[in-house]
Design a protein around this motif. Sequence first.
Motif, PDB file in Angstrom:
ATOM      1  N   GLY A   1       0.783  -1.223   0.000  1.00  0.00           N
ATOM      2  CA  GLY A   1       0.000   0.000   0.000  1.00  0.00           C
ATOM      3  C   GLY A   1       0.819   1.280   0.000  1.00  0.00           C
ATOM      4  N   ALA A   2       2.131   1.170  -0.185  1.00  0.00           N
ATOM      5  CA  ALA A   2       3.003   2.353  -0.158  1.00  0.00           C
ATOM      6  C   ALA A   2       2.886   3.210  -1.413  1.00  0.00           C
ATOM      7  CB  ALA A   2       4.456   1.936   0.054  1.00  0.00           C
ATOM      8  N   GLY A   3       2.360   2.647  -2.495  1.00  0.00           N
ATOM      9  CA  GLY A   3       2.239   3.403  -3.736  1.00  0.00           C
ATOM     10  C   GLY A   3       3.148   2.925  -4.853  1.00  0.00           C
ATOM     11  N   LYS A   4       3.767   1.761  -4.688  1.00  0.00           N
ATOM     12  CA  LYS A   4       4.679   1.238  -5.712  1.00  0.00           C
ATOM     13  C   LYS A   4       3.971   1.035  -7.051  1.00  0.00           C
ATOM     14  CE  LYS A   4       5.736  -2.354  -3.233  1.00  0.00           C
ATOM     15  NZ  LYS A   4       4.952  -2.080  -2.035  1.00  0.00           N
ATOM     16  N   THR A   5       2.813   0.407  -7.022  1.00  0.00           N
ATOM     17  CA  THR A   5       2.095   0.129  -8.260  1.00  0.00           C
ATOM     18  C   THR A   5       1.576   1.420  -8.880  1.00  0.00           C
ATOM     19  OG1 THR A   5       1.544  -2.091  -7.497  1.00  0.00           O
ATOM     20  CG2 THR A   5       0.224  -1.205  -9.306  1.00  0.00           C
ATOM     21  N   THR A   6       1.139   2.364  -8.069  1.00  0.00           N
ATOM     22  CA  THR A   6       0.692   3.664  -8.585  1.00  0.00           C
ATOM     23  C   THR A   6       1.838   4.352  -9.316  1.00  0.00           C
ATOM     24  OG1 THR A   6      -0.922   3.899  -6.810  1.00  0.00           O
ATOM     25  CG2 THR A   6      -0.228   5.921  -7.931  1.00  0.00           C
ATOM     26  N   LEU A   7       3.015   4.331  -8.717  1.00  0.00           N
ATOM     27  CA  LEU A   7       4.188   4.939  -9.351  1.00  0.00           C
ATOM     28  C   LEU A   7       4.558   4.196 -10.627  1.00  0.00           C
ATOM     29  CD1 LEU A   7       6.444   7.028  -9.310  1.00  0.00           C
ATOM     30  CD2 LEU A   7       7.735   5.492  -7.796  1.00  0.00           C
ATOM     31  N   ALA A   8       4.548   2.871 -10.574  1.00  0.00           N
ATOM     32  CA  ALA A   8       4.891   2.073 -11.760  1.00  0.00           C
ATOM     33  C   ALA A   8       3.911   2.334 -12.905  1.00  0.00           C
ATOM     34  CB  ALA A   8       4.910   0.582 -11.408  1.00  0.00           C
ATOM     35  N   ARG A   9       2.631   2.413 -12.598  1.00  0.00           N
ATOM     36  CA  ARG A   9       1.626   2.674 -13.644  1.00  0.00           C
ATOM     37  C   ARG A   9       1.873   4.016 -14.327  1.00  0.00           C
ATOM     38  NH1 ARG A   9      -2.955   0.071 -10.094  1.00  0.00           N
ATOM     39  NH2 ARG A   9      -3.116  -1.912 -11.195  1.00  0.00           N
ATOM     40  N   ALA A  10       2.132   5.050 -13.538  1.00  0.00           N
ATOM     41  CA  ALA A  10       2.384   6.372 -14.111  1.00  0.00           C
ATOM     42  C   ALA A  10       3.652   6.366 -14.945  1.00  0.00           C
ATOM     43  CB  ALA A  10       2.474   7.409 -13.006  1.00  0.00           C
ATOM     44  N   LEU A  11       4.668   5.684 -14.457  1.00  0.00           N
ATOM     45  CA  LEU A  11       5.924   5.594 -15.198  1.00  0.00           C
ATOM     46  C   LEU A  11       5.699   4.891 -16.542  1.00  0.00           C
ATOM     47  CD1 LEU A  11       9.299   4.751 -13.601  1.00  0.00           C
ATOM     48  CD2 LEU A  11       8.654   3.740 -15.757  1.00  0.00           C
ATOM     49  N   LEU A  12       4.976   3.777 -16.519  1.00  0.00           N
ATOM     50  CA  LEU A  12       4.703   3.030 -17.750  1.00  0.00           C
ATOM     51  C   LEU A  12       3.841   3.832 -18.725  1.00  0.00           C
ATOM     52  CD1 LEU A  12       4.166  -0.398 -16.036  1.00  0.00           C
ATOM     53  CD2 LEU A  12       5.905   0.082 -17.771  1.00  0.00           C
ATOM     54  N   ARG A  13       2.847   4.512 -18.214  1.00  0.00           N
ATOM     55  CA  ARG A  13       2.006   5.349 -19.087  1.00  0.00           C
ATOM     56  C   ARG A  13       2.835   6.466 -19.705  1.00  0.00           C
ATOM     57  NH1 ARG A  13      -2.783   4.904 -14.747  1.00  0.00           N
ATOM     58  NH2 ARG A  13      -3.822   3.101 -15.678  1.00  0.00           N
ATOM     59  N   GLY A  14       3.766   7.030 -18.927  1.00  0.00           N
ATOM     60  CA  GLY A  14       4.654   8.060 -19.456  1.00  0.00           C
ATOM     61  C   GLY A  14       5.600   7.510 -20.517  1.00  0.00           C
TER      62      GLY A  14
END
Length: 154
Positions: free
Chosen positions: A36-49
Amino acid sequence: MREISLPDAQATARLGHALAGVLRAGDCVLLEGDLGAGKTTLARALLRGLCDDGDMEVPSPSYTLVQVYDAPVAEVAHFDLWRLDGPEGLYELGWDDAREGIVVVEWPQRLGALTPPDALRITLAPDAAGGRIARLEGWDTRLAQSAAFGAGEA
């Protein structure tokens, strides 16, 4: 080390997009933090970018262990190693081939000796205000050369 305050999910997404602008083939980004730290949220944004598609479907690789994306700069492999017991299983997942492109790894502790020494390590931790702090270790010179990171904030 560089610390970046992430007060909300939008700030986490901005960090992911900023990181996408500095990645190139051969890079490895290690995402650490509790559940729940936000790893997947960060990864998703990085991949979309990286894929230049803000609406791209980015499923968590929690069960498949790896998802691969074709990005203009390089092929990107998003690994979630939560369910992996150790580094031995990485070869079956195509780790060696993936390293030719860009790899993003959640739960990198399970990489063991396969941890790339030149990786960018991002640790996400809660802050007192209910947001997150991102601690970036590695790539100091490279991040400083990017306009997105020049002032220390993404």
